[in-house]
Scaffold this motif. Structure first.
Motif, short mmCIF file in Angstrom:
data_model
loop_
_atom_site.label_atom_id
_atom_site.label_comp_id
_atom_site.label_asym_id
_atom_site.label_seq_id
_atom_site.Cartn_x
_atom_site.Cartn_y
_atom_site.Cartn_z
N ASN A 172 0.86 -1.18 0.00
CA ASN A 172 0.00 0.00 0.00
C ASN A 172 0.90 1.23 0.00
O ASN A 172 1.47 1.59 1.02
CB ASN A 172 -0.92 0.00 1.23
CG ASN A 172 -1.93 1.13 1.20
OD1 ASN A 172 -1.71 2.17 0.59
ND2 ASN A 172 -3.05 0.93 1.88
N VAL A 214 -7.38 -0.89 -2.61
CA VAL A 214 -5.95 -0.90 -2.93
C VAL A 214 -5.66 -2.06 -3.88
O VAL A 214 -5.72 -3.22 -3.47
CB VAL A 214 -5.10 -1.03 -1.65
CG1 VAL A 214 -3.62 -0.93 -1.99
CG2 VAL A 214 -5.50 0.01 -0.62
N ALA A 346 -4.61 10.53 -1.79
CA ALA A 346 -4.47 9.44 -2.75
C ALA A 346 -5.80 9.22 -3.47
O ALA A 346 -6.87 9.33 -2.88
CB ALA A 346 -4.03 8.15 -2.07
N ARG A 348 -7.28 6.17 -5.97
CA ARG A 348 -6.96 4.84 -6.49
C ARG A 348 -8.13 4.34 -7.33
O ARG A 348 -9.30 4.55 -6.97
CB ARG A 348 -6.68 3.86 -5.34
CG ARG A 348 -5.40 4.18 -4.57
CD ARG A 348 -5.13 3.14 -3.50
NE ARG A 348 -6.08 3.22 -2.41
CZ ARG A 348 -5.92 3.98 -1.33
NH1 ARG A 348 -4.84 4.75 -1.22
NH2 ARG A 348 -6.82 3.98 -0.36
#
Length: 421
Positions: A172, A214, A346, A348
């Motif tokens: 991660n 993730v 972040a 993703r």
């Protein structure tokens, strides 16, 4: 009956352990729209926690289930079988990314599928050990809680747990865990906690769900597959949340050159009806003896009818391609919002399995409070969102892949407005 009245009845009638996110109650739903008992309208970006890739009440699913209702609702497949179960197994076997000939068994819940995958792996290898990863989510039963790599709220105060379950680090980038560090933790585990010759299976999510959406780096999957092959360990891919077009492929494992030995599935397979399954190498699936697999409601005929139709809809409406396109639009929106939202650390995405992670701009630490604030602000504008992540600081997006274009654009406008505050 009002929302508040129903809420008072809920508090009196049901235990606090069944946590409820919303303070309103569903009355009806259609595709990506939900109305509560007071007539308020919401855009549903939760989809029953990734269950409704084909939307609420898809007309073809409703029709298929109605036709099955006119035939029979239950026989227990292990007592009196039915052809639709066999047909669904054949169609999954044909399309699942499994090496060689595959076989499939159906169950009812995702946790049940994971439990059976572990049982099958132990029966095949004659070994006890199972390795999972931190931040994973595999279910709420005692075995799957042991596999799940998050303590609160799932496993607090309900131990002891089954033995021979171990956890390694999952890569991660946002948490500073590289592929190399994750693999090193696995190597340490195999030298200090359990020998490789005692491990039946390694189980992982190709995209961690509860862990924060993730994706597993290809190098990580390659290394895990190599390790499994070297030591006779089976690789189980938990695709309960990633399956059936969410990531832009029917199965997320299609993104990798390597194949799993067993794949678990549930959620959007049933289009809103409870069904799960395990597909795997035929020799592995045949390891348990007759009667070793099954369940009273396993492969319920109504759910099977829905699942067969889900596969048709995914192909006919090109939902894998649509997942890619909608996901790209959402990512573009989130990237545009980043300039005015310093809490975003972040973004993703794998197809339409998209998440955005938040830290407190002042401290740089994960902020569940900030994340809930954005979630609540969106809800006030009629957009239903879910959070996830070990620290509760991630918003995940699980809109139906059948959502109308205009409604999707409206949802993105709400999201942009919320993140600008």
């Amino acid at each position: 009956m009002s929302n508040s009245e129903l809420n008072q009845r809920r508090l009196a009638a049901t235990p606090r352990g069944v946590a409820v996110m919303c303070d309103f109650y569903a009355a009806r739903a259609e595709n990506a729209t939900l109305w509560d008992v007071e007539g308020n309208e919401y855009i549903d970006f939760a989809a029953g926690i990734a269950v409704l890739n084909t939307g609420h009440r898809h007309p073809k699913i409703v029709d298929a289930v109605r036709k099955q209702l006119d035939c029979f609702t239950h026989t227990a497949y292990q007592v009196i079988p039915y052809g639709s179960y066999v047909e669904l197994a054949e169609r999954i076997n044909e399309r699942a990314p499994i090496e060689g000939t595959a076989k499939t068994a159906f169950f009812t819940t995702g946790a049940e599928a994971v439990e059976n995958a572990v049982k099958i792996a132990r029966a095949y290898t004659k070994r006890p050990g199972v390795i999972a990863f931190n931040a994973a989510f595999h279910g709420r039963t005692l075995l799957t809680l042991t596999l799940t790599g998050k303590v609160a709220p799932y496993s607090t105060g309900v131990g002891p747990f089954p033995g021979s379950i171990f956890h390694a680090l999952y890569p991660n980038e946002a948490r500073g865990i590289s592929v190399e560090r994750a693999l090193e933790s696995l190597d340490i585990l195999l030298h200090t906690d359990i020998g490789a010759d005692q491990v039946a299976a390694i189980i992982l999510e190709p995209v961690q769900g509860e862990g924060g959406f993730v994706p597993a780096p290809p190098a990580f999957i390659t290394a895990i597959r190599k390790l499994c092959d070297e030591h006779g360990i089976l690789l189980i891919a938990d695709e309960v949340q990633t399956g059936f077009a969410r990531t832009g492929k029917l199965f997320a494992m299609e993104y990798y050159a390597e194949k799993a030995d067993l794949i678990t599935m549930a959620k959007s397979l049933g289009g809103g009806f409870p069904i799960s399954g395990v597909v795997g190498r035929a020799d592995v699936m045949d390891a348990p003896g007759p009667g070793g697999l099954g369940g009273t409601y396993a492969g319920n005929p109504l759910a099977v009818a829905s699942a067969l139709t889900v596969l048709d809809i995914i192909d006919e409406e090109q939902l894998c391609q649509r997942a890619q396109r909608l996901g790209a639009q959402l990512v573009e929106t989130l990237q545009g919002a980043k300039a005015s939202c310093p809490g975003i650390v972040a973004i993703r995405a794998q197809g339409s399995m998209v998440a955005v992670e938040f830290n407190d701009p002042a401290t740089g630490k994960p902020s569940a409070e900030l994340t809930r604030r954005y979630q609540q602000a969106a809800l006030e504008q009629g957009l239903l969102l879910l959070t996830c992540g070990v620290h509760g600081n991630v918003i995940r997006f699980l809109y139906p892949l059948t959502i109308p274009e205009a409604q999707f654009s409206q949802a993105l406008k709400i999201l942009t407005s919320v993140l600008a505050k």
